[in-house]
Motif scaffolding. Structure first.
Motif, PDB file in Angstrom:
ATOM      1  N   GLY A   1       0.804  -1.221   0.000  1.00 25.47           N
ATOM      2  CA  GLY A   1       0.000   0.000   0.000  1.00 25.47           C
ATOM      3  C   GLY A   1       0.836   1.269   0.000  1.00 25.47           C
ATOM      4  N   HIS A   2       0.294   2.311  -0.643  1.00 25.36           N
ATOM      5  CA  HIS A   2       0.957   3.633  -0.796  1.00 25.36           C
ATOM      6  C   HIS A   2       2.450   3.557  -0.473  1.00 25.36           C
ATOM      7  CE1 HIS A   2       0.149   4.045   3.574  1.00 25.36           C
ATOM      8  NE2 HIS A   2      -1.150   3.969   3.311  1.00 25.36           N
ATOM      9  N   PRO A   3       3.245   3.106  -1.444  1.00 23.41           N
ATOM     10  CA  PRO A   3       4.627   2.676  -1.190  1.00 23.41           C
ATOM     11  C   PRO A   3       5.556   3.691  -0.538  1.00 23.41           C
ATOM     12  CG  PRO A   3       3.922   2.002  -3.372  1.00 23.41           C
ATOM     13  CD  PRO A   3       2.856   2.901  -2.846  1.00 23.41           C
ATOM     14  N   THR A   4       5.391   4.998  -0.816  1.00 19.56           N
ATOM     15  CA  THR A   4       6.326   5.974  -0.247  1.00 19.56           C
ATOM     16  C   THR A   4       5.735   6.766   0.904  1.00 19.56           C
ATOM     17  OG1 THR A   4       5.738   7.891  -1.632  1.00 19.56           O
ATOM     18  CG2 THR A   4       7.269   6.278  -2.579  1.00 19.56           C
ATOM     19  N   GLY A   5       4.421   6.653   1.141  1.00 12.80           N
ATOM     20  CA  GLY A   5       3.790   7.410   2.220  1.00 12.80           C
ATOM     21  C   GLY A   5       3.683   8.901   1.972  1.00 12.80           C
ATOM     22  N   ARG A   6       3.867   9.324   0.725  1.00 14.35           N
ATOM     23  CA  ARG A   6       3.857  10.757   0.445  1.00 14.35           C
ATOM     24  C   ARG A   6       2.446  11.335   0.546  1.00 14.35           C
ATOM     25  NH1 ARG A   6       4.576  11.356  -6.168  1.00 14.35           N
ATOM     26  NH2 ARG A   6       2.433  10.771  -6.736  1.00 14.35           N
ATOM     27  N   LEU A   7       2.374  12.642   0.795  1.00 10.59           N
ATOM     28  CA  LEU A   7       1.142  13.416   0.687  1.00 10.59           C
ATOM     29  C   LEU A   7       1.478  14.617  -0.184  1.00 10.59           C
ATOM     30  CD1 LEU A   7      -0.204  13.354   4.373  1.00 10.59           C
ATOM     31  CD2 LEU A   7      -1.041  12.023   2.433  1.00 10.59           C
ATOM     32  N   LEU A   8       0.971  14.638  -1.389  1.00  7.41           N
ATOM     33  CA  LEU A   8       1.336  15.669  -2.348  1.00  7.41           C
ATOM     34  C   LEU A   8       1.095  17.067  -1.785  1.00  7.41           C
ATOM     35  CD1 LEU A   8      -0.215  14.003  -5.510  1.00  7.41           C
ATOM     36  CD2 LEU A   8       2.223  14.362  -5.108  1.00  7.41           C
TER      37      LEU A   8
ATOM     38  N   HIS B   1      -6.222   8.202  -3.635  1.00  6.63           N
ATOM     39  CA  HIS B   1      -6.559   9.432  -2.906  1.00  6.63           C
ATOM     40  C   HIS B   1      -5.796  10.580  -3.559  1.00  6.63           C
ATOM     41  CE1 HIS B   1      -6.875  12.513   0.157  1.00  6.63           C
ATOM     42  NE2 HIS B   1      -7.820  11.802   0.740  1.00  6.63           N
ATOM     43  N   PRO B   2      -6.471  11.674  -3.920  1.00  5.33           N
ATOM     44  CA  PRO B   2      -5.815  12.746  -4.681  1.00  5.33           C
ATOM     45  C   PRO B   2      -4.598  13.352  -4.013  1.00  5.33           C
ATOM     46  CG  PRO B   2      -8.198  13.018  -4.736  1.00  5.33           C
ATOM     47  CD  PRO B   2      -7.914  11.934  -3.730  1.00  5.33           C
ATOM     48  N   TYR B   3      -4.477  13.200  -2.675  1.00  2.84           N
ATOM     49  CA  TYR B   3      -3.299  13.724  -1.989  1.00  2.84           C
ATOM     50  C   TYR B   3      -2.147  12.713  -1.979  1.00  2.84           C
ATOM     51  CZ  TYR B   3      -5.950  17.722  -0.129  1.00  2.84           C
ATOM     52  OH  TYR B   3      -6.679  18.873   0.014  1.00  2.84           O
ATOM     53  N   ARG B   4      -2.413  11.496  -2.393  1.00  2.24           N
ATOM     54  CA  ARG B   4      -1.368  10.473  -2.412  1.00  2.24           C
ATOM     55  C   ARG B   4      -0.922  10.146  -3.846  1.00  2.24           C
ATOM     56  NH1 ARG B   4      -0.118   7.944   2.372  1.00  2.24           N
ATOM     57  NH2 ARG B   4      -1.621   8.002   4.077  1.00  2.24           N
ATOM     58  N   LEU B   5      -1.797   9.534  -4.641  1.00  4.10           N
ATOM     59  CA  LEU B   5      -1.445   9.067  -5.985  1.00  4.10           C
ATOM     60  C   LEU B   5      -0.072   8.394  -5.960  1.00  4.10           C
ATOM     61  CD1 LEU B   5      -2.874  12.051  -8.057  1.00  4.10           C
ATOM     62  CD2 LEU B   5      -3.914   9.826  -7.648  1.00  4.10           C
ATOM     63  N   ASP B   6       0.021   7.417  -5.110  1.00  8.09           N
ATOM     64  CA  ASP B   6       1.255   6.740  -4.746  1.00  8.09           C
ATOM     65  C   ASP B   6       1.004   5.236  -4.865  1.00  8.09           C
ATOM     66  OD1 ASP B   6       3.734   6.147  -3.579  1.00  8.09           O
ATOM     67  OD2 ASP B   6       3.062   6.540  -1.530  1.00  8.09           O
ATOM     68  N   LEU B   7       1.623   4.593  -5.764  1.00  6.95           N
ATOM     69  CA  LEU B   7       2.848   4.690  -6.512  1.00  6.95           C
ATOM     70  C   LEU B   7       2.811   5.839  -7.523  1.00  6.95           C
ATOM     71  CD1 LEU B   7       5.589   3.091  -7.288  1.00  6.95           C
ATOM     72  CD2 LEU B   7       4.208   2.076  -9.055  1.00  6.95           C
ATOM     73  N   ASP B   8       3.893   6.601  -7.594  1.00  7.76           N
ATOM     74  CA  ASP B   8       4.003   7.661  -8.576  1.00  7.76           C
ATOM     75  C   ASP B   8       3.917   7.052  -9.971  1.00  7.76           C
ATOM     76  OD1 ASP B   8       5.579   9.498 -10.475  1.00  7.76           O
ATOM     77  OD2 ASP B   8       5.370  10.740  -8.691  1.00  7.76           O
ATOM     78  N   TRP B   9       3.158   7.706 -10.856  1.00  9.28           N
ATOM     79  CA  TRP B   9       2.927   7.161 -12.201  1.00  9.28           C
ATOM     80  C   TRP B   9       4.209   6.974 -12.997  1.00  9.28           C
ATOM     81  CZ3 TRP B   9       4.637  10.264 -16.149  1.00  9.28           C
ATOM     82  CH2 TRP B   9       4.731  11.640 -15.912  1.00  9.28           C
ATOM     83  N   ARG B  10       5.258   7.706 -12.654  1.00 12.01           N
ATOM     84  CA  ARG B  10       6.515   7.618 -13.406  1.00 12.01           C
ATOM     85  C   ARG B  10       7.190   6.253 -13.257  1.00 12.01           C
ATOM     86  NH1 ARG B  10       5.311  12.240 -11.251  1.00 12.01           N
ATOM     87  NH2 ARG B  10       5.478  14.198 -12.405  1.00 12.01           N
ATOM     88  N   TRP B  11       6.770   5.479 -12.228  1.00 13.78           N
ATOM     89  CA  TRP B  11       7.360   4.157 -12.008  1.00 13.78           C
ATOM     90  C   TRP B  11       6.495   3.026 -12.570  1.00 13.78           C
ATOM     91  CZ3 TRP B  11      12.214   3.453 -11.025  1.00 13.78           C
ATOM     92  CH2 TRP B  11      12.936   4.493 -10.427  1.00 13.78           C
ATOM     93  N   ILE B  12       5.359   3.370 -13.154  1.00 14.75           N
ATOM     94  CA  ILE B  12       4.497   2.328 -13.723  1.00 14.75           C
ATOM     95  C   ILE B  12       5.161   1.602 -14.889  1.00 14.75           C
ATOM     96  CG2 ILE B  12       2.339   1.959 -14.993  1.00 14.75           C
ATOM     97  CD1 ILE B  12       1.008   3.955 -13.113  1.00 14.75           C
TER      98      ILE B  12
END
Length: 549
Positions: free
Chosen positions: A442-449, A478-489
């Motif tokens: 789940g939400h691999p980096t724990g970021r909150l945009l 969740h719009p504040y997460r979107l984690d995994l970042d799409w650049r790693w897909i």
């Protein structure tokens, strides 16, 4: 009517300011407790009777009176009085994670610092470490938070702006039905964070200005561009062009500079229709979300089948009132069924997450029995028994094997101890990934945009581990997460790792966040065949059976 979030933020701020100014500690605790407990109430506070409000733990008569005043007058005298004697920069400091009222008072009183800019400068000069209660680590954390906040200034979550932008565009189209009105720029590319909303149209510029005036939106016009603000907050740019040049200008303003460079694009080129332009360059049509100048020209996504929102068949990773959700198990299930989803995955917080009402083992077992009963009632719709298990500091999951094996699937996530270096984060995640009961990371980096950086991790190392252990990676919608970042897909797909677009819903309406998650997934070129919850019910059941065996 004043919304709940506004009331909550004012109650919380009042408690902090009261503590900052050394006021009655009992009153401070009362307002802090009330704000905490009110978070779980989904009904508008202003619509509740006094008796209903007083039945909420921690809510007393004083808090009820405050809620009434905020709701009816749009302001609160007691809070206004505290704000009058508090510099605005000191109020900003109270929003810094890790800085409570006591530490802010020390900074304000002892160091005579009244703005976050002054505080950042003090951190850079190592002045904080000289003050009791502050160390090098605290000082570094404060500086990092302020720098991050400054970098986020003037930026907005795409999802936050989406509704007012959509409403404005639709109203403009209704006013000029014979003209073209389209989104463009980073908004059309569905960037997760944007600086402005961009619209292109062939409506006459004078008529556009008159339309904005009617909407009570002040404008500035320059060189065929109109600048205004949606709701008086979100920057808006309207490009006025003519019908002949519309397609070319639309393509040009949509695409990132890197995408245009990859295509060797020239303004001298003339074309009608984006499909025709890509065909002239020898490429299939590239959807707007992909036009970032990365790998979008390397794959024919028209053949591969990029994921679309309507293709999602299930809703995984959802919370109920059993932990910190606002909708009951039944409400979550019935709403998912009403939305035509085939299945639902319930993942309340695990026992270590006491702050979120995490479930003890016996509570998790009891919830499973409730799910069994609902499944008999709602069939063929199916609810799967899951949990969002905290990944503990040593990488273990939050329950022993005899509990984990009773579940259909497990989402493993980090919620505590986020201040890790890369080595610690990698070790912690890898151990959880290697646990045979982990289904989804789940939400691999724990970021909150725009709010919090994720902890550092070696993405390739973690994705490789998921590939080896057949673990799915979540794209938390969740719009504040979107984690995994799409650049790693793209790398995840290259390694054969599936992605699950999960809403992390804490109420039934949260399912709709998967729309924004899908947009992010499309930016990364996620294919339908690699999307876990695009599987049918039968396919998902087969997947779970194989993953457990």
């Amino acid at each position: 009517m004043v919304d709940n979030s506004t009331i909550l933020s004012q109650l919380s701020l009042f408690a902090k300011l009261s503590e900052l100014h050394g006021q009655n500690p009992f009153k401070i605790r009362a307002y802090s407790s009330a704000a905490f407990n009110l978070k779980k109430i989904k009904d508008p506070y202003a619509s509740l009777t006094d008796e209903e409000l007083l039945s909420i733990p921690g809510v007393g008569k004083g808090v009820v009176e405050s809620i009434r005043e905020i709701s009816t007058k749009d302001h609160w005298f007691d809070l206004d009085e505290l704000l009058k004697i508090t510099p605005s920069g000191v109020v900003d400091m109270l929003r810094i994670k890790g800085l409570g009222p006591k530490k802010v008072k020390t900074i304000w009183s002892d160091l005579k610092i009244e703005t976050t800019g002054e505080l950042l400068d003090a951190c850079r000069q190592n002045r904080l470490v000289e003050v009791k209660g502050f160390g090098l680590k605290t000082q570094a954390d404060i500086a990092r938070y302020i720098e991050f906040a400054m970098s986020a200034e003037g930026k907005w979550h795409f999802a936050r702006v989406w509704q007012p932008a959509t409403d404005f565009k639709e109203n403009l189209k209704l006013a000029f039905p014979d003209d073209r009105v389209e989104f463009t720029g980073s908004f059309r590319r569905a960037c997760e964070v944007i600086e402005n909303v961009e619209i292109i149209t062939d409506v006459d510029i004078d008529e556009l200005i008159a339309f904005c005036d009617d909407q009570q939106m002040p404008t500035d016009a320059m060189d065929g561009e109109i600048y205004s603000k949606l709701l008086g907050v979100y920057p808006l740019i309207i490009y006025a062009t003519n019908a002949e040049e519309f397609d070319q200008f639309w393509f040009e303003t949509t695409s990132s500079p890197a995408h245009l460079k990859k295509l060797s694009y020239s303004r001298l080129e003339s074309f009608h229709g984006e499909e025709a332009f890509y065909k002239s360059k020898g490429y299939p049509y590239i959807i707007p979300e992909l036009r970032e100048g990365r790998n979008e020209l390397d794959t024919d996504f028209t053949k591969e089948g990029i994921i679309e929102y309507w293709q999602l068949q299930g809703v995984l990773h959802n919370h109920t009132t059993a932990s910190d959700g606002l909708s009951s198990l039944r409400e979550m299930a019935e709403y998912a069924k009403d939305q035509k989803y085939q299945y639902l995955g319930i993942c309340d917080h695990s026992q270590s997450a006491a702050y979120a009402g995490g479930l003890k083992a016996e509570e998790l077992i009891k919830q499973g029995e409730e799910i069994d009963a609902l499944n008999r009632e709602l069939a063929p719709f199916k609810i799967f028994k899951g949990v969002e298990s905290d990944i503990l500091s040593n990488g273990d999951l939050d329950y022993p094997e005899e509990i984990l094996k009773t579940l259909d699937f497990v989402v493993a996530s980090v919620h505590s101890g986020l201040k890790m270096d890369e080595q610690k984060a990698n070790q912690r995640l890898i151990k959880a990934i290697e646990n045979p009961y982990t289904t989804i990371l789940g939400h691999p980096t724990g970021r909150l945009l725009l709010l919090r950086e994720g902890y550092p991790m070696d993405h390739k190392y973690i994705i490789d581990a998921c590939a080896t252990n057949n673990v799915v990676i979540e794209l938390n919608a969740h719009p504040y997460r979107l984690d995994l970042d799409w650049r790693w897909i793209p790398y995840a797909q290259e390694k054969g790792v599936m992605i699950s677009i999960n809403p992390d819903a804490h109420e039934k309406q949260g399912y709709h966040d998967m729309y924004f998650g899908t947009l992010a997934a499309r930016k990364g070129g996620l294919l339908q065949k690699n999307t876990l919850n695009a599987m049918s019910l039968e396919e998902f059941e087969s997947f779970l059976s194989k993953s457990r065996s």
